[in-house]
Design an enzyme around this catalytic site. Sequence first.
Site, mmCIF file in Angstrom:
data_model
loop_
_atom_site.group_PDB
_atom_site.id
_atom_site.type_symbol
_atom_site.label_atom_id
_atom_site.label_comp_id
_atom_site.label_asym_id
_atom_site.label_seq_id
_atom_site.Cartn_x
_atom_site.Cartn_y
_atom_site.Cartn_z
ATOM 1 N N ARG A 20 0.824 -1.207 0.000
ATOM 2 C CA ARG A 20 0.000 0.000 0.000
ATOM 3 C C ARG A 20 0.858 1.257 0.000
ATOM 4 O O ARG A 20 0.485 2.257 -0.623
ATOM 5 C CB ARG A 20 -0.967 -0.043 1.189
ATOM 6 C CG ARG A 20 -2.054 -1.077 0.985
ATOM 7 C CD ARG A 20 -2.988 -1.265 2.154
ATOM 8 N NE ARG A 20 -4.111 -2.112 1.754
ATOM 9 C CZ ARG A 20 -5.045 -2.559 2.580
ATOM 10 N NH1 ARG A 20 -5.008 -2.229 3.875
ATOM 11 N NH2 ARG A 20 -6.030 -3.331 2.133
ATOM 12 N N TYR A 53 -6.876 -0.346 -6.662
ATOM 13 C CA TYR A 53 -6.240 -1.616 -6.290
ATOM 14 C C TYR A 53 -5.442 -1.500 -4.996
ATOM 15 O O TYR A 53 -5.186 -0.407 -4.503
ATOM 16 C CB TYR A 53 -5.436 -2.215 -7.430
ATOM 17 C CG TYR A 53 -4.279 -1.482 -8.048
ATOM 18 C CD1 TYR A 53 -3.633 -0.408 -7.453
ATOM 19 C CD2 TYR A 53 -3.801 -1.912 -9.294
ATOM 20 C CE1 TYR A 53 -2.561 0.205 -8.053
ATOM 21 C CE2 TYR A 53 -2.720 -1.295 -9.907
ATOM 22 C CZ TYR A 53 -2.098 -0.250 -9.284
ATOM 23 O OH TYR A 53 -1.023 0.352 -9.887
ATOM 24 N N GLU A 54 -5.111 -2.679 -4.429
ATOM 25 C CA GLU A 54 -4.542 -2.792 -3.077
ATOM 26 C C GLU A 54 -5.463 -2.186 -2.023
ATOM 27 O O GLU A 54 -5.004 -1.678 -0.992
ATOM 28 C CB GLU A 54 -3.143 -2.161 -2.999
ATOM 29 C CG GLU A 54 -2.067 -2.932 -3.721
ATOM 30 C CD GLU A 54 -1.835 -4.330 -3.167
ATOM 31 O OE1 GLU A 54 -2.231 -4.590 -2.015
ATOM 32 O OE2 GLU A 54 -1.292 -5.165 -3.901
ATOM 33 N N GLY A 55 -6.760 -2.247 -2.282
ATOM 34 C CA GLY A 55 -7.742 -1.710 -1.344
ATOM 35 C C GLY A 55 -8.210 -0.340 -1.772
ATOM 36 O O GLY A 55 -7.424 0.604 -1.829
#
Length: 594
Positions: free
Chosen positions: A296, A437-439
């Site tokens: 992140r 992406y990645e949350g």
Amino acid sequence: MIYHAPLKDMLFVLGELAELPAVCALPGYEECSVELTEAILDEAAKFAENVLAPTNRAGDAGSRLVDGEVKTPDAFKAAWREYVDAGWIGLRAPQDFGGQGLPALVALATEEMWCSANLAFSLAPMLTLGTVEAFAQHASDELKNIYLPKLASGEWTGTMNLTEPQAGSDLAQVRTRAVPQPDGSYKITGQKIFITWGDHDLADNIVHLVLARLPDAPEGVKGISLFVVPKFLVGEDGSVGARNDVRCVSLEHKMGIHGSPTAVMSYGDNGGAAGYLVGEANKGLTYMFTMMNHARLGVGVEGLALSERAYQKAVEYARDRVQSRDIAGADATPVAIIQHPDVRRMLLTMRAQIEAQRALTCVAATALDRASRHPDPEEKARNQALVNFLIPIVKGWNTEAANDITSLALQVHGGMGYIEETGVAQYYRDARITAIYEGTTGIQALDLIGRKTAADGGRVARTLIGEVCRTAEALSADAQMQPLADELLRNARLAEACVAYVVDEFARDARRPAAGSVAYLKFFGLLLGGWQMGRAALIAKERLAEDGADVSFLNAKRATAVFFGAHLLPQAAAYAETVLKGADSVLAFDEAAF
């Protein structure tokens, strides 16, 4: 579309704000130094500017799936060979397996350059480093010895295979299966989607980390295990053998990052792909989450890097584009648009956010290094808590701002920005995925209010608010910075109220703070960004008094801080109002009315 690595600002941030000398003194980092870092960044700048940046436009044409094999842009192949031969991929890989073991802080600065120069290309080494980290922390010695040297050198690349068509971000719904075999391996069957660099023609092998369930696994996230599934089977000596039963069955047609092949991966179409358990059974999601802070943080760097590239393009165009007379002058002769007040506002809005985000991102990287290497357990724990709080802000704020900043760059270009030939539209398209992406930003915000604020009663948040207040008090002695000091103090008081609200309401009804969670994240992004700008302004004033000072750079640093305090930080108060008063309007709306 020339890219110039912002070395002056990077070195200022690393040395003055992120405490590089102290990071280099941590156990295991003693071979690093300020001088070595400067040399690394200088060489990285040359590579980014001269090798990677020229491939960015060609990469926008995209990768192709031909007869079951992914073909990357031709320009990528030569760049990848140079990247690997120069050893760039191993900067923060473990020294025991051929990496250089440098601090995350130093590696992060080079990664910003790669992302600015060519985001699509940079995703391959980023995912590979994530694979390296997973192996280093959780794999058996046998797996480490087989895979890590090849991954750390860049001879092989790595991927993360988490989500599936029915699962999205809800990994409790993962259905990929892993069946034990007599030889200790597992047969993997299932399908994974959104696999960045899931297949390509750059490296000799691709090492997939795959989340799957054992036959007797419990339901939900507690029943997920992690497996390594190579594209080509690997012997104990590291030699590459026969093709494994894993295939890219399609590539996604995307809005941006076209050069990065986003694959749908199928495992076990012909009986089952050979996989090997990483660590213990049913702990796969826990292992993946140990990589999340790095991942992140890396995506936050992507947002920052695209903003920097777009800003440079906008400045270049604003200097060259001559249109309309000076609004304050009698002369009707057209001037460069950089002289028009609103264009200057847009450019400064971009610049000020970029500088604030670079500083906050590097401060988070320093905390990551200290959490990993500091000899004092209490300091390690304190820095880990700081990392945990900062990561969702860096990821969410940087990437949301990247959408705004790349849009502003397009706006500076006017109608020409909407035309693909100018190139600025690519940055706008590429930036959009970073907030997903990645949350997603919403997921980052829920993490921030729940695990990172309510769970500790707001302790870390209040510690940071105290730091903001101390910086504001120091700024109050500087007449030029008094407005920034006032804004920091005003928003520090609002921060206290927001933290108290989140802590109290989360325990009673988590939906209420969740309704304003993105506003809470953006509020803290602006507040902590303003804190870093204030710190930079104070240090710049000290440096201006020294012999040989870079007067132009340091004065610009202070002027940008003044702009941040006048134009950006006041927006934080509106976000605070949304946090404190906005829940009812969200929750009371009749669902049928949508």
